[in-house]
Design a protein around this motif. Structure first.
Motif, PDB file in Angstrom:
ATOM      1  N   LYS A   5       0.837  -1.200   0.000  1.00 45.70           N
ATOM      2  CA  LYS A   5       0.000   0.000   0.000  1.00 45.70           C
ATOM      3  C   LYS A   5       0.867   1.244   0.000  1.00 45.70           C
ATOM      4  O   LYS A   5       1.897   1.296   0.664  1.00 45.70           O
ATOM      5  CB  LYS A   5      -0.876   0.033   1.261  1.00 45.70           C
ATOM      6  N   LYS A   6       0.426   2.254  -0.746  1.00 43.58           N
ATOM      7  CA  LYS A   6       1.114   3.541  -0.702  1.00 43.58           C
ATOM      8  C   LYS A   6       0.811   4.192   0.645  1.00 43.58           C
ATOM      9  O   LYS A   6      -0.230   3.971   1.237  1.00 43.58           O
ATOM     10  CB  LYS A   6       0.660   4.417  -1.856  1.00 43.58           C
ATOM     11  N   CYS A   7       1.742   5.016   1.113  1.00 49.34           N
ATOM     12  CA  CYS A   7       1.633   5.608   2.444  1.00 49.34           C
ATOM     13  C   CYS A   7       1.283   7.092   2.383  1.00 49.34           C
ATOM     14  O   CYS A   7       1.942   7.870   1.693  1.00 49.34           O
ATOM     15  CB  CYS A   7       2.948   5.434   3.201  1.00 49.34           C
ATOM     16  N   VAL A   8       0.226   7.440   3.123  1.00 48.28           N
ATOM     17  CA  VAL A   8      -0.189   8.834   3.248  1.00 48.28           C
ATOM     18  C   VAL A   8       0.106   9.285   4.676  1.00 48.28           C
ATOM     19  O   VAL A   8      -0.273   8.618   5.636  1.00 48.28           O
ATOM     20  CB  VAL A   8      -1.703   8.989   2.954  1.00 48.28           C
ATOM     21  N   LEU A   9       0.799  10.407   4.795  1.00 47.34           N
ATOM     22  CA  LEU A   9       1.056  11.014   6.102  1.00 47.34           C
ATOM     23  C   LEU A   9       0.053  12.136   6.307  1.00 47.34           C
ATOM     24  O   LEU A   9       0.015  13.094   5.531  1.00 47.34           O
ATOM     25  CB  LEU A   9       2.487  11.558   6.168  1.00 47.34           C
ATOM     26  N   ALA A  10      -0.801  11.993   7.328  1.00 45.09           N
ATOM     27  CA  ALA A  10      -1.782  13.020   7.667  1.00 45.09           C
ATOM     28  C   ALA A  10      -1.216  13.874   8.799  1.00 45.09           C
ATOM     29  O   ALA A  10      -0.773  13.345   9.817  1.00 45.09           O
ATOM     30  CB  ALA A  10      -3.096  12.367   8.090  1.00 45.09           C
ATOM     31  N   VAL A  11      -1.228  15.185   8.607  1.00 45.71           N
ATOM     32  CA  VAL A  11      -0.662  16.109   9.595  1.00 45.71           C
ATOM     33  C   VAL A  11      -1.736  17.120   9.986  1.00 45.71           C
ATOM     34  O   VAL A  11      -2.181  17.912   9.166  1.00 45.71           O
ATOM     35  CB  VAL A  11       0.564  16.869   9.025  1.00 45.71           C
ATOM     36  N   ASP A  12      -2.164  17.046  11.252  1.00 47.30           N
ATOM     37  CA  ASP A  12      -3.203  17.944  11.743  1.00 47.30           C
ATOM     38  C   ASP A  12      -3.115  17.980  13.259  1.00 47.30           C
ATOM     39  O   ASP A  12      -2.898  16.945  13.884  1.00 47.30           O
ATOM     40  CB  ASP A  12      -4.583  17.448  11.295  1.00 47.30           C
ATOM     41  N   ASP A  13      -3.271  19.169  13.846  1.00 48.65           N
ATOM     42  CA  ASP A  13      -3.194  19.264  15.306  1.00 48.65           C
ATOM     43  C   ASP A  13      -4.546  19.017  15.982  1.00 48.65           C
ATOM     44  O   ASP A  13      -4.655  19.116  17.194  1.00 48.65           O
ATOM     45  CB  ASP A  13      -2.584  20.600  15.746  1.00 48.65           C
ATOM     46  N   THR A  14      -5.559  18.653  15.199  1.00 52.11           N
ATOM     47  CA  THR A  14      -6.865  18.303  15.746  1.00 52.11           C
ATOM     48  C   THR A  14      -7.028  16.783  15.683  1.00 52.11           C
ATOM     49  O   THR A  14      -7.153  16.230  14.577  1.00 52.11           O
ATOM     50  CB  THR A  14      -8.002  18.993  14.949  1.00 52.11           C
ATOM     51  N   PRO A  15      -6.996  16.099  16.838  1.00 53.31           N
ATOM     52  CA  PRO A  15      -7.046  14.633  16.835  1.00 53.31           C
ATOM     53  C   PRO A  15      -8.242  14.043  16.081  1.00 53.31           C
ATOM     54  O   PRO A  15      -8.106  13.025  15.407  1.00 53.31           O
ATOM     55  CB  PRO A  15      -7.115  14.272  18.326  1.00 53.31           C
TER      56      PRO A  15
END
Length: 126
Positions: A5-15
């Protein structure tokens, strides 16, 4: 042989947004999460080849998304990774600034699952 699977990095300070993005993406992609910009840079710099795309919030405590994107796009080891900004602000100036920094696309919060999947798939072809 099963394709990795390709990897997506999600970046957000809201859990809650990190959890939502994980739920939307996990059936198709491997998902990593970072609660702040500094953490995202650390993850990507440890192994740039392990991250195929980054979903990046703009307004975060500490390092904002524009700064993270600038850092990624000026580093020859991470410049190739597509960055898609996710923002709660529908400000055309934000969109223009993000694209000028090298972002591939822009998603506005609140978002529909289909919008996220379609946008990510557009930048991560098989």
């Amino acid at each position: 042989m099963e394709q990795k699977k390709k990897c997506v990095l999600a970046v957000d300070d809201t859990p809650s947004y990190l959890m939502l993005l994980n739920m939307i993406l996990q059936k198709i992609y491997a998902v990593k999460a970072a609660p702040k910009g500094e953490t995202a840079l650390k993850i990507v710099r440890q192994d740039p080849a392990a991250v195929d795309l980054i979903l990046l919030d703009i307004m975060m405590d500490g390092m904002d998304g524009f700064t993270v994107c600038r850092e990624l796009k000026t580093d020859p080891f991470t410049a190739h990774i597509p960055v898609i900004f996710i923002s709660g602000r529908e400000d055309e100036a934000d969109r223009k600034q993000g694209l000028a920094l090298g972002a591939a696309d822009f998603i506005v919060k609140p978002f529909a699952a289909d919008t996220v999947l379609t946008t990510v798939a557009r930048h991560l072809p098989d």
